[in-house]
Design a protein around this motif. Structure first.
Motif, PDB file in Angstrom:
ATOM      1  N   UNK A 171      28.623  49.254  31.536  1.00 38.94           N
ATOM      2  CA  UNK A 171      30.028  49.697  32.005  1.00 38.94           C
ATOM      3  C   UNK A 171      30.925  48.402  31.793  1.00 38.94           C
ATOM      4  N   UNK A 183      34.094  47.755  32.548  1.00 30.97           N
ATOM      5  CA  UNK A 183      34.995  47.526  33.764  1.00 30.97           C
ATOM      6  C   UNK A 183      34.101  46.665  34.792  1.00 30.97           C
ATOM      7  N   UNK A 184      32.921  47.324  35.307  1.00 34.07           N
ATOM      8  CA  UNK A 184      32.196  46.605  36.288  1.00 34.07           C
ATOM      9  C   UNK A 184      31.469  45.295  35.891  1.00 34.07           C
ATOM     10  N   UNK A 197      28.529  37.480  52.121  1.00 28.56           N
ATOM     11  CA  UNK A 197      27.894  38.740  52.293  1.00 28.56           C
ATOM     12  C   UNK A 197      28.505  39.658  50.995  1.00 28.56           C
ATOM     13  N   UNK A 198      29.770  39.330  50.808  1.00 27.98           N
ATOM     14  CA  UNK A 198      30.404  40.174  49.624  1.00 27.98           C
ATOM     15  C   UNK A 198      29.691  39.776  48.265  1.00 27.98           C
ATOM     16  N   UNK A 225      27.089  39.695  47.220  1.00 33.22           N
ATOM     17  CA  UNK A 225      25.735  40.438  46.799  1.00 33.22           C
ATOM     18  C   UNK A 225      26.203  41.578  46.093  1.00 33.22           C
ATOM     19  N   UNK A 226      27.543  41.970  46.129  1.00 29.35           N
ATOM     20  CA  UNK A 226      27.946  42.953  45.169  1.00 29.35           C
ATOM     21  C   UNK A 226      28.100  42.628  44.046  1.00 29.35           C
ATOM     22  N   UNK A 247      24.764  42.614  42.386  1.00 30.49           N
ATOM     23  CA  UNK A 247      23.965  44.143  42.313  1.00 30.49           C
ATOM     24  C   UNK A 247      24.651  44.756  41.277  1.00 30.49           C
ATOM     25  N   UNK A 248      26.063  44.601  41.253  1.00 29.53           N
ATOM     26  CA  UNK A 248      27.036  45.379  40.109  1.00 29.53           C
ATOM     27  C   UNK A 248      26.743  45.012  38.797  1.00 29.53           C
ATOM     28  N   UNK A 284      23.340  46.167  37.439  1.00 29.27           N
ATOM     29  CA  UNK A 284      23.684  47.690  37.301  1.00 29.27           C
ATOM     30  C   UNK A 284      24.371  47.966  36.027  1.00 29.27           C
ATOM     31  N   UNK A 336      18.543  44.425  42.118  1.00 29.61           N
ATOM     32  CA  UNK A 336      18.067  45.067  43.185  1.00 29.61           C
ATOM     33  C   UNK A 336      17.430  44.222  44.122  1.00 29.61           C
TER      34      UNK A 336
END
Lengths: 170, 353
Positions: free
Chosen positions: B76, B78-79, B133-134, B136-137, B140-141, B144, B156
């Motif tokens: 993906x 963009x991500x 804590x942000x 982590x995004x 994980x992104x 993915x 994960x």
């Protein structure tokens, strides 16, 4: 200046919130929810509620939404199986909420109430966190305890659900 | 208008200086880590580039800069491009509230200006916790979006680990907050003035936070994905975890974020438990207008001590298994941190300062 900042946050919040519902990919939905949480936190900061803003990001963005993302990625919901059967519920809820919004807008335009400046001034004087703490442990002690009880029940429920044999062992 | 522009110029130059120092430290750390590890393993480490290998970070940076920037098919886009940025920005943004010198306010052309902290906000600790804590995004992104099984599993794992250990970091800090009565890092530093017996890690009354400090340290090693908790990128099982598919500058961003997070965590340990810029003995602090010299010296010395500790742990301990990691976080660290909160609050009530 303050109006511009508010308009920016409000526009982004509304746009992101609608994107959460409209977007087809659940991962993008979760991400626009993240954007929305950030801008709600921004609104809190403009209202001098820094503590709430930080808690908003730590709890919602930092913990709950990560778990959402986690589940969405693990389950990988197929396109057809997604939420197709909810049209009736959505229609009902939409009508109720729309009526509420229209009523609020109409009643607000007739009665122009000046906002109560009380708690904000007090919060600025001693610091936002202290004033929340004092109010929470004196005036709102009972609701606070009820909330903690509900959380305790949820915790026990989670333990029982995940440990299936715990009830039959006797 | 004039005052606003002065203030803007001052703040921007301050941010520039702090970011410059942090990124320079990141570069130094990449070399220092390899050198310290090799000394501990009785090797020489990098020796080829420059005298004694000191130009190695420059060579590494140039190499990463000229590498081909690959985006795997099926990823993906963009991500995939967004993830390294989401990781790096929270790691750098936390430095905005770290006080690295005396809490002075100087007057520059009629504008109040604090030279040794970018922004003294009254929720500094929560601010840092919120932004870590942000991070982590991004992990994980990135996992993915790479469309690779190794990356997804790494992402994960990392998300589960970050959420579990974030809790321990937060609870370990509560004791310090109880004793200092403030969430502002500047005020927390101020309340530890005058010698190492006043630092929260050692302060005998009401209750020394040394146990909380150990919990904080272990949990922050886990949060920065360092050995022995580097399961998200366990080389032997997951290739490189969530950044398996990354190359070039995007990989460099993840790499820089890891080191920037290490420095941030060391700064937090210094400020919260070890008195920030205060000297261990009052006579080691320069008097009057020169206090900032010793202040910055002691702050840097403490931060580098913790960074050394990170390398030391890496060289000493083997990696944990995933179930051991989770059990340790939830069944060992969490009860200790909670117990510390209970004991500290009771003792702080009995012996108020």
């Amino acid at each position: 200046m303050a109006t511009f900042v508010f308009l920016y946050f409000a526009t982004v919040i509304v746009t992101a919130a609608s994107l959460v519902v409209v977007l087809r990919n659940p991962i993008y939905s979760a991400l626009s929810l993240l954007v929305m949480f950030f801008h709600v936190a921004g609104l809190y900061v403009t209202l001098h509620a820094e503590f709430l803003a930080a808690i908003q990001i730590i709890v919602y963005a930092g913990a709950i939404l990560v778990l959402y993302l986690f589940v969405v990625m693990l389950l990988n919901v197929k396109r057809e199986e997604r939420y197709n059967q909810q049209g009736t519920v959505a229609l009902f809820l939409g009508v109720v909420l729309l009526t509420e919004a229209v009523l609020l807008a109409v009643s607000r335009s007739f009665a122009v109430a000046t906002p109560d400046p009380g708690p904000e001034g007090a919060a600025k004087a001693v610091g936002n966190t202290e004033s929340i703490g004092e109010v929470l442990y004196s005036t709102y002690l009972f609701p606070f305890e009820i909330a903690s009880l509900i959380l305790l029940v949820a915790m026990i429920g989670a333990v029982i659900l995940s440990k299936k044999g715990i009830m039959e062992s006797k | 208008m004039f005052e606003t522009s002065i203030k803007l110029a001052l703040t921007i130059s301050q941010i520039g200086v702090v970011m410059g120092v942090v990124l320079l430290t990141v570069a130094v750390l990449t070399l220092l880590e390899r050198k310290v590890l090799s000394w501990m393993q009785d090797r020489m480490g990098p020796m080829e580039v420059g005298p004694y290998g000191v130009l190695q970070p420059v060579a590494d940076g140039l190499k990463l800069f000229f590498k081909e920037d690959l985006i795997p098919a099926g990823a993906n886009k963009i991500l995939f491009s967004l993830a390294p940025i989401i990781v790096l920005v929270p790691a750098l943004i936390g430095y905005a509230v770290i006080p690295f010198g005396p809490n002075w306010t100087i007057d520059v052309l009629g504008v109040e200006f604090k030279p040794f902290v970018i922004s003294d906000i009254n929720i500094g600790v929560l601010y840092i916790l919120a932004f870590t804590s942000i991070g982590a995004y991004g992990v994980i992104l990135g996992g993915w979006a790479s469309n690779s099984k190794y990356s997804l599993l790494g992402g994960l794992r990392s998300a589960a680990q970050l959420i579990s250990y974030e809790l321990n970091v937060g609870l370990a800090i509560v004791g310090v907050l109880l004793l200092s009565g403030s969430l502002s890092l500047v005020e927390i530093t101020e309340s530890q003035a005058g010698g190492f017996w006043n630092w929260f890690a050692f302060d005998p009354l009401p209750f020394p936070q040394f146990i909380a400090f150990v919990v904080f340290l272990i949990a922050s090693v886990a949060e920065t994905n360092r050995l022995p908790f580097d399961l998200p990128e366990a080389e032997s099982e997951l290739v490189a975890g969530f950044f398996t598919e990354y190359s070039g500058m995007r990989f460099a961003f993840f790499f820089m974020a890891e080191y920037a997070n290490m420095i941030l965590v060391s700064c937090m340990a210094t400020v919260l438990f070890f008195g920030g810029w205060h000297a261990p003995f009052p006579f080691l602090q320069a008097p009057g207008n020169f206090a900032w010299v010793t202040g910055i010296f002691w702050f840097t010395a403490k931060v580098y001590f913790f960074l050394f500790l990170f390398f030391w742990i890496r060289a000493t301990l083997p990696r944990l298994r995933y179930d051991q990691l989770m059990r340790f976080g939830w069944k060992v660290l969490l009860p200790i941190a909670l117990g510390n909160v209970v004991v500290t609050s009771v003792l702080a009530y009995i012996f108020p300062n």
